[in-house]
Enzyme design. Structure first.
Site, PDB file in Angstrom:
ATOM      1  CG  ASP A  43      52.088  91.842  85.283  1.00 13.82           C
ATOM      2  OD1 ASP A  43      51.316  91.532  84.564  1.00 13.82           O
ATOM      3  OD2 ASP A  43      52.736  91.956  86.189  1.00 13.82           O
ATOM      4  NE  ARG A  52      36.500  80.630  87.055  1.00 13.18           N
ATOM      5  CZ  ARG A  52      37.597  80.717  87.180  1.00 13.18           C
ATOM      6  NH1 ARG A  52      38.698  81.311  88.099  1.00 13.18           N
ATOM      7  NH2 ARG A  52      38.515  79.194  87.222  1.00 13.18           N
ATOM      8  CE  LYS A  53      41.518  79.813  81.411  1.00 11.66           C
ATOM      9  NZ  LYS A  53      42.141  78.623  80.824  1.00 11.66           N
TER      10      LYS A  53
END
Length: 188
Positions: free
Chosen positions: A108, A155-156
């Site tokens: 992550d 925004r992704k």
């Protein structure tokens, strides 16, 4: 009379041994000699408060855990990253095998390292994280984490990464993720 803290000396010696071992890894030599890569030490941009409250920068740091901050090498657009990290023997879920939750956490963070530089205001959150465990990650070994930005849509940020053995490059765990930059940055 001044007493010498032998535990501190032992820790300092272990840190130096870890630095020497890391710096002699083929992947570190290869990345350092590549003029297309930019060296970045993990957490160097954190504030003191961020360092204190970071799981991987403080809680999981130390001998037999994550003894050194990972070395991170970026391409010039910050869309690909190679990171070198040592997993100590006190990070296990099963004796001798690194906890799967730690692998997911490290992935992550690597995914964020290539997603956030491309997002508006260089800020975003993990919207989803898909992890596939291929082989056990054995404790007390150096691993290489590779991450890349696959696609950017406003925004992704769609990103992928994997953890591989520094020794034989076998893929141990891999992940894909979506990071989303909020319309406004939340305040503390």
């Amino acid at each position: 009379m001044v007493l010498v803290d032998t535990e501190t000396i032992a820790t300092d010696e272990r840190i130096q041994l870890a630095i020497n071992a890391r710096d002699n890894l083929d992947i570190v030599k290869e990345c350092r000699s590549n003029p297309e890569l930019i060296l970045h030490e993990a957490y160097s941009h954190f504030t003191e408060s961020q360092r204190e409250h970071s799981l991987t920068c403080s809680t999981l740091r130390g001998p037999d855990m994550i003894i050194l901050p990972p070395l991170m090498f970026y391409n010039k657009t910050y869309t690909e990253m190679v990171s070198i990290i040592h997993f100590g023997k006190n990070l296990c879920g099963h004796d001798g095998i690194i906890h799967g939750g730690l692998a997911a956490t490290i992935l992550d963070e690597a995914l964020a390292a290539v997603a956030l530089p491309s997002l508006p205001k260089r800020f975003g959150f993990t919207a989803n994280l898909n992890v596939n465990y291929r082989k056990p990650i054995l404790s007390d070994q150096w691993v290489v984490v590779r991450a890349k930005l696959d696609k950017l849509e406003e925004r992704k940020a769609f990103v992928s990464a994997h953890i591989e053995s520094a020794e034989d490059k076998a893929i141990l765990t891999e992940a894909t993720s979506l990071y989303i930059s909020p319309k406004s940055i939340p305040k503390n």
